[in-house]
Structures are given as C-alpha cells and as structure tokens.
Write a protein that holds these residues in place. Structure first.
Motif, PDB file in Angstrom:
ATOM      1  N   PRO A 298      22.539 -14.833 -23.329  1.00 58.22           N
ATOM      2  CA  PRO A 298      23.430 -13.757 -22.876  1.00 58.22           C
ATOM      3  C   PRO A 298      23.744 -13.891 -21.390  1.00 58.22           C
ATOM      4  O   PRO A 298      22.881 -14.279 -20.593  1.00 58.22           O
ATOM      5  N   ALA A 299      24.966 -13.533 -21.034  1.00 56.73           N
ATOM      6  CA  ALA A 299      25.394 -13.680 -19.635  1.00 56.73           C
ATOM      7  C   ALA A 299      25.043 -12.466 -18.791  1.00 56.73           C
ATOM      8  O   ALA A 299      24.960 -12.564 -17.566  1.00 56.73           O
ATOM      9  N   ILE A 300      24.833 -11.316 -19.420  1.00 53.88           N
ATOM     10  CA  ILE A 300      24.567 -10.081 -18.704  1.00 53.88           C
ATOM     11  C   ILE A 300      23.217  -9.516 -19.121  1.00 53.88           C
ATOM     12  O   ILE A 300      22.895  -9.472 -20.316  1.00 53.88           O
ATOM     13  N   TYR A 301      22.432  -9.089 -18.145  1.00 54.06           N
ATOM     14  CA  TYR A 301      21.132  -8.491 -18.429  1.00 54.06           C
ATOM     15  C   TYR A 301      21.332  -7.115 -19.057  1.00 54.06           C
ATOM     16  O   TYR A 301      21.950  -6.227 -18.457  1.00 54.06           O
ATOM     17  N   THR A 302      20.812  -6.932 -20.267  1.00 57.73           N
ATOM     18  CA  THR A 302      21.018  -5.669 -20.989  1.00 57.73           C
ATOM     19  C   THR A 302      19.706  -5.022 -21.447  1.00 57.73           C
ATOM     20  O   THR A 302      19.732  -4.020 -22.166  1.00 57.73           O
ATOM     21  N   GLN A 303      18.566  -5.591 -21.049  1.00 60.32           N
ATOM     22  CA  GLN A 303      17.296  -5.010 -21.473  1.00 60.32           C
ATOM     23  C   GLN A 303      17.042  -3.649 -20.810  1.00 60.32           C
ATOM     24  O   GLN A 303      16.223  -2.862 -21.283  1.00 60.32           O
ATOM     25  N   ALA A 304      17.732  -3.394 -19.715  1.00 55.66           N
ATOM     26  CA  ALA A 304      17.675  -2.099 -19.037  1.00 55.66           C
ATOM     27  C   ALA A 304      18.999  -1.909 -18.318  1.00 55.66           C
ATOM     28  O   ALA A 304      19.708  -2.874 -18.026  1.00 55.66           O
ATOM     29  N   SER A 305      19.340  -0.670 -18.046  1.00 59.49           N
ATOM     30  CA  SER A 305      20.587  -0.375 -17.348  1.00 59.49           C
ATOM     31  C   SER A 305      20.517  -0.884 -15.908  1.00 59.49           C
ATOM     32  O   SER A 305      19.612  -0.519 -15.145  1.00 59.49           O
ATOM     33  N   LEU A 306      21.473  -1.731 -15.535  1.00 60.43           N
ATOM     34  CA  LEU A 306      21.507  -2.248 -14.169  1.00 60.43           C
ATOM     35  C   LEU A 306      21.726  -1.122 -13.166  1.00 60.43           C
ATOM     36  O   LEU A 306      21.160  -1.136 -12.068  1.00 60.43           O
ATOM     37  N   LEU A 307      22.531  -0.144 -13.542  1.00 57.55           N
ATOM     38  CA  LEU A 307      22.768   0.987 -12.642  1.00 57.55           C
ATOM     39  C   LEU A 307      21.483   1.777 -12.433  1.00 57.55           C
ATOM     40  O   LEU A 307      21.150   2.154 -11.302  1.00 57.55           O
ATOM     41  N   ARG A 308      20.749   2.015 -13.514  1.00 58.40           N
ATOM     42  CA  ARG A 308      19.499   2.763 -13.397  1.00 58.40           C
ATOM     43  C   ARG A 308      18.477   1.988 -12.551  1.00 58.40           C
ATOM     44  O   ARG A 308      17.802   2.574 -11.701  1.00 58.40           O
ATOM     45  N   LEU A 309      18.375   0.694 -12.777  1.00 57.74           N
ATOM     46  CA  LEU A 309      17.456  -0.123 -11.982  1.00 57.74           C
ATOM     47  C   LEU A 309      17.831  -0.083 -10.506  1.00 57.74           C
ATOM     48  O   LEU A 309      16.963  -0.016  -9.629  1.00 57.74           O
ATOM     49  N   THR A 310      19.134  -0.134 -10.231  1.00 54.82           N
ATOM     50  CA  THR A 310      19.598  -0.093  -8.844  1.00 54.82           C
ATOM     51  C   THR A 310      19.242   1.232  -8.187  1.00 54.82           C
ATOM     52  O   THR A 310      18.793   1.272  -7.035  1.00 54.82           O
ATOM     53  N   LEU A 311      19.429   2.329  -8.912  1.00 57.01           N
ATOM     54  CA  LEU A 311      19.108   3.647  -8.358  1.00 57.01           C
ATOM     55  C   LEU A 311      17.609   3.794  -8.117  1.00 57.01           C
ATOM     56  O   LEU A 311      17.185   4.349  -7.092  1.00 57.01           O
ATOM     57  N   PHE A 312      16.797   3.296  -9.059  1.00 53.09           N
ATOM     58  CA  PHE A 312      15.348   3.323  -8.853  1.00 53.09           C
ATOM     59  C   PHE A 312      14.975   2.489  -7.628  1.00 53.09           C
ATOM     60  O   PHE A 312      14.140   2.895  -6.815  1.00 53.09           O
ATOM     61  N   HIS A 313      15.578   1.319  -7.532  1.00 56.20           N
ATOM     62  CA  HIS A 313      15.320   0.402  -6.420  1.00 56.20           C
ATOM     63  C   HIS A 313      15.646   1.089  -5.093  1.00 56.20           C
ATOM     64  O   HIS A 313      14.840   1.089  -4.154  1.00 56.20           O
ATOM     65  N   LEU A 314      16.817   1.693  -5.011  1.00 53.84           N
ATOM     66  CA  LEU A 314      17.236   2.369  -3.790  1.00 53.84           C
ATOM     67  C   LEU A 314      16.348   3.575  -3.482  1.00 53.84           C
ATOM     68  O   LEU A 314      16.060   3.863  -2.313  1.00 53.84           O
ATOM     69  N   GLY A 315      15.914   4.263  -4.520  1.00 55.52           N
ATOM     70  CA  GLY A 315      15.044   5.416  -4.312  1.00 55.52           C
ATOM     71  C   GLY A 315      13.720   5.024  -3.692  1.00 55.52           C
ATOM     72  O   GLY A 315      13.235   5.686  -2.758  1.00 55.52           O
ATOM     73  N   ILE A 316      13.124   3.956  -4.205  1.00 57.33           N
ATOM     74  CA  ILE A 316      11.855   3.473  -3.653  1.00 57.33           C
ATOM     75  C   ILE A 316      12.026   3.051  -2.203  1.00 57.33           C
ATOM     76  O   ILE A 316      11.219   3.392  -1.325  1.00 57.33           O
TER      77      ILE A 316
END
Length: 245
Positions: free
Chosen positions: A37-55
């Motif tokens: 697969p060309a796109i990571y779909t095991q988790a929402s990229l937007l959600r991961l980004t928001l968690f990342h920014l929150g930390i």
C-alpha cells in the motif's frame, strides 16, 4: 514574499494530505514494492499528527516554565551561587540521549506518552535556559538605572521591564526547543506513544519507503512552519520593545 508563498503552499499541501491521504496515493506509489500500500492506513494520519503536536506542545510549555524559573532564580541575588548547578542540570538534559531516558522511564512510568514527555522536557531545557539567561543578564545598564529612577520595585521591574525585553530571546529558545522536540518525539512510538514515528517505524519494518517519506514529510513541513511562526513572533516582540525597527 516568495518565502511566505512557499510556506503557505507547504501548509496547504500538508493539510490536504492529512485530511485526505488516499488522494495522494499516486504520488507515493513509486516508492512501494511488491504491491504494498502507498498510504499508511493502520491509524489516522491526522489523529497521529494531532497527538504528536500535543505531546510536543506540552513538553515545550513545561520545559519553558522550568527553564525560565531556573534562569530567574539564578539571576536574582539569592540564587546566583546556584548558576553552575542549574547549567549542569540543563546541560545533562540536552546531552543525555532521549532513547536512554525512555529506557529508564518505561520501567517506572510504563509504556505510552509519559516516558516520551519526560525525554522531551529534559531535552528542551537547555535552549530556553541559556537564551533566558542571556536575555536577563545582557540588558543595558541604563535600563536598570531608568527602572530604579522610576521607583519600580524588583517585582515591578521584573514584570514590566526585564521579561518584556527578554521575550524575543526567550521565544528564540522556545523555537529551538519546539523544532528539536518535534523531531525527537518520533522515537516515542518505540514505547507506544501516539506520534508520527509510528508511520516511520512501520515503513522501516515493512521496507515500505512510502511510509517513511510520509511520516518524515509531515514532521519536516510542520517543523518549518513552527520555525517560521516563532521567528515572526520574535520580530514582533522585538519591535514592540523597541529593540529593532
């Protein structure tokens, strides 16, 4: 003007990708092999980004509060003798590898966000501390004389003179801490923290370069935007205090 346009385009691209990553599959398909697969779909990229920014945001706020408190303490008469100790503490936080902090913190705090947050806080102390120290100790003597002439108390001078004049350098330290923390936070996924490192690690484990590029691309674009945003704030703060035209 061109720089702002490029920043706006980068921000628009990152936002569009996070909102609809599958729409960009054709761009990443050449980076895959064997029909992966060309796109990571095991988790929402937007959600991961928001968690990342929150930390990262929480770590920067805590690092700034601790480092500024230390800088204020060692620049007051009562705390000047503790300057070497404060410098040692903040330097150790910067030089001690974040991976080692994670390894030490996990047995105590368990897997998840906690160990990552501790590592980022320790890693972010030095830039803010040194910049705050330089700002508080490098102010012109005539400023102190003017403050005394106005009859300001030490507390009034701190809030009305020292901290406003120190703000541009303090923001510069926060900028360095934020950019460093943004990249360093990716290793938090090795201890089950929700960060964009999850995408990069998944790409490494599956030999899927597309995943690695996606995670790195999002982190890189956000880092550039944060860097530019803080620089804008620094210039505004410097103009507001008359330190630049």
């Amino acid at each position: 003007m061109i720089g702002r346009l490029l920043l706006a385009l980068a921000a628009a691209f990152a936002l569009a990708f996070l909102l609809s990553p599958t729409s960009f599959a054709v761009l990443f398909q050449p980076l895959t092999r064997n029909g992966a697969p060309a796109i990571y779909t095991q988790a929402s990229l937007l959600r991961l980004t928001l968690f990342h920014l929150g930390i990262v945001a929480l770590a920067v706020l805590i690092s700034t509060a601790v480092a500024l408190a230390l800088a204020l303490f060692v620049t007051r008469p009562v705390g000047r003798e503790f300057l070497p100790l404060a410098r040692t503490i903040t330097t150790i936080g910067q030089t001690f590898p974040p991976v080692a902090v994670l390894a030490l913190a996990v047995p105590v705090m368990g897997f998840g966000t906690g160990p990552t947050l501790v590592a980022l806080i320790l890693y972010g102390l030095l830039p803010v501390f040194e910049n705050a120290l330089a700002a508080l100790t490098g102010q012109p003597a005539k400023v102190a004389e003017a403050a005394r002439g106005m009859g300001l108390t030490p507390a009034q001078r701190l809030w009305q003179v020292d901290l406003p004049l120190a703000l541009p350098l303090l923001l510069a330290g926060m900028r360095l801490t934020a950019v460093i923390s943004l990249g360093t936070a990716t290793i938090g996924s090795t201890v089950a923290a929700k960060t964009l490192g999850e995408v990069i690690i998944a790409g490494l484990l599956s030999s899927n370069t597309a995943y690695v590029v996606q995670g790195g691309m999002i982190v890189g674009i956000i880092a550039v935007l944060i860097h530019a945003g803080f620089q804008h704030l620094e210039r505004r703060a410097a103009r507001a205090t008359g330190q630049t035209d």
